[in-house]
Design a protein around this motif. Structure first.
Motif, PDB file in Angstrom:
ATOM      1  N   ARG A  27       0.845  -1.194   0.000  1.00 58.65           N
ATOM      2  CA  ARG A  27       0.000   0.000   0.000  1.00 58.65           C
ATOM      3  C   ARG A  27       0.883   1.248   0.000  1.00 58.65           C
ATOM      4  NH1 ARG A  27      -3.709  -1.681   5.085  1.00 58.65           N
ATOM      5  NH2 ARG A  27      -1.611  -2.035   5.908  1.00 58.65           N
ATOM      6  N   PHE A  29       0.627   5.107   1.172  1.00 60.68           N
ATOM      7  CA  PHE A  29      -0.071   6.171   1.888  1.00 60.68           C
ATOM      8  C   PHE A  29       0.701   7.475   1.688  1.00 60.68           C
ATOM      9  CE2 PHE A  29      -0.831   2.241   4.290  1.00 60.68           C
ATOM     10  CZ  PHE A  29      -2.208   2.239   4.414  1.00 60.68           C
ATOM     11  N   THR A  55      -4.246   7.979  -0.890  1.00 57.99           N
ATOM     12  CA  THR A  55      -3.497   6.783  -1.267  1.00 57.99           C
ATOM     13  C   THR A  55      -3.240   6.751  -2.770  1.00 57.99           C
ATOM     14  OG1 THR A  55      -5.509   5.461  -1.534  1.00 57.99           O
ATOM     15  CG2 THR A  55      -4.450   5.438   0.637  1.00 57.99           C
ATOM     16  N   SER A 186      -1.081   4.241  12.208  1.00 56.79           N
ATOM     17  CA  SER A 186      -1.254   2.884  12.736  1.00 56.79           C
ATOM     18  C   SER A 186      -2.428   2.791  13.707  1.00 56.79           C
ATOM     19  CB  SER A 186       0.025   2.402  13.425  1.00 56.79           C
ATOM     20  OG  SER A 186       0.264   3.111  14.632  1.00 56.79           O
ATOM     21  N   TYR A 189      -4.879   1.712  10.617  1.00 55.99           N
ATOM     22  CA  TYR A 189      -4.491   0.571   9.789  1.00 55.99           C
ATOM     23  C   TYR A 189      -3.494  -0.299  10.543  1.00 55.99           C
ATOM     24  CZ  TYR A 189      -6.343   3.277   5.839  1.00 55.99           C
ATOM     25  OH  TYR A 189      -7.154   4.003   5.001  1.00 55.99           O
ATOM     26  N   LEU A 191      -0.379  -1.511   9.975  1.00 54.64           N
ATOM     27  CA  LEU A 191       0.715  -1.317   9.023  1.00 54.64           C
ATOM     28  C   LEU A 191       1.553  -2.581   8.969  1.00 54.64           C
ATOM     29  CD1 LEU A 191       1.797   2.348   9.846  1.00 54.64           C
ATOM     30  CD2 LEU A 191       0.205   1.534   8.080  1.00 54.64           C
ATOM     31  N   ARG A 192       2.090  -2.877   7.791  1.00 54.21           N
ATOM     32  CA  ARG A 192       2.802  -4.135   7.598  1.00 54.21           C
ATOM     33  C   ARG A 192       3.909  -3.952   6.567  1.00 54.21           C
ATOM     34  NH1 ARG A 192      -2.604  -5.115   5.280  1.00 54.21           N
ATOM     35  NH2 ARG A 192      -2.458  -5.036   2.989  1.00 54.21           N
ATOM     36  N   ASP A 195       4.211  -1.655   3.109  1.00 61.73           N
ATOM     37  CA  ASP A 195       3.553  -0.352   3.161  1.00 61.73           C
ATOM     38  C   ASP A 195       4.588   0.757   3.025  1.00 61.73           C
ATOM     39  OD1 ASP A 195       1.063  -1.463   3.498  1.00 61.73           O
ATOM     40  OD2 ASP A 195       1.044  -1.226   5.680  1.00 61.73           O
TER      41      ASP A 195
END
Length: 232
Positions: A27, A29, A55, A186, A189, A191-192, A195
């Motif tokens: 993703r 952002f 995004t 965070s 979302y 977050l991972r 990202d």
């Protein structure tokens, strides 16, 4: 395993200095109006209550050095130079310590924008997607691991078009700092890894045309370059 009906275009992985493997793009952002002077040039005061975001699609990402066509539907395509933060571990409702630990790497990025469409939709209180989530409009330079680089306030962020300076500032001008952004984002979302967060652009954004070569950088990171070809 169920077979897919068709194959999607591959999303590029971002090179990482010192690594043979690339960083996969998940993703993207983007933080809006995170430099006061840029907010002012766009006719807005800074919202100091909380950062806000839009995004970009991973499928619209390209790597530094690419030559891409001038996009359709616009007569006012703008450059925006940004510092990108790549997340390297899962984090949710981070505190300050967790936020810094979540950073895997940093890099230079461009948030290319159909400004006329962004402003048109914004004035109608509509989403910015046509202005911001543009094909080939999220550009990434190779990343540098967090342990090898630090986003100190005195680091210069700059952009040139055909060698002429357009944007020139330092990271001290960031309104919301990196750990504050991660802590806030965070909260909404999980977050991972994969990202990416584009942390905002300084003043000096402006139009580019077919044939222009856009270059930029942040002190200590790999520079970025994008060439605009004729419209499709």
């Amino acid at each position: 395993m169920t077979e897919s009906l068709f194959t999607l275009p591959a999303v590029p992985g971002i090179p990482v200095n010192g690594e043979s493997a690339t960083y996969p793009i998940g993703r993207i952002f983007c933080v809006g109006r995170n430099y006061a002077a840029h907010a002012a040039e766009m006719g807005h005061e800074v919202d100091r209550e909380a950062p806000f975001y839009f995004t970009k699609s991973a499928s619209n990402a390209v790597l530094s050095g690419a030559s891409v066509p001038y996009p359709p539907g616009t007569e006012d395509y703008h450059h925006e130079m940004e510092l990108a933060v790549a997340i390297g571990r899962e984090v949710f409702r981070a505190d300050a310590q967790d936020a810094w630990k979540a950073v895997y790497a940093y890099g230079c990025a461009l948030d290319m924008t159909r400004r006329d469409l962004q402003i048109r939709e914004r004035n109608k209180q509509r989403p910015w997607d046509l202005g911001k989530d543009v094909e080939n409009a999220a550009v990434f330079a190779p990343l540098t691991r967090a342990e090898a680089w630090s986003p100190d306030d005195d680091k210069r962020i700059h952009l040139e078009v055909n060698g002429m300076s357009r944007q020139d500032a330092t990271l001290a001008e960031l309104i919301w700092k990196i750990d504050e952004i991660i802590r806030h984002l965070s909260g909404f979302y999980h977050l991972r890894p994969g990202d990416l967060i584009l942390t905002g652009t300084p003043a000096g954004v402006g139009p580019v045309v077919a044939g222009d070569v856009i270059t930029g950088g942040v002190d200590g990171l790999d520079p970025i370059e994008l060439t605009l070809t004729g419209a499709e």
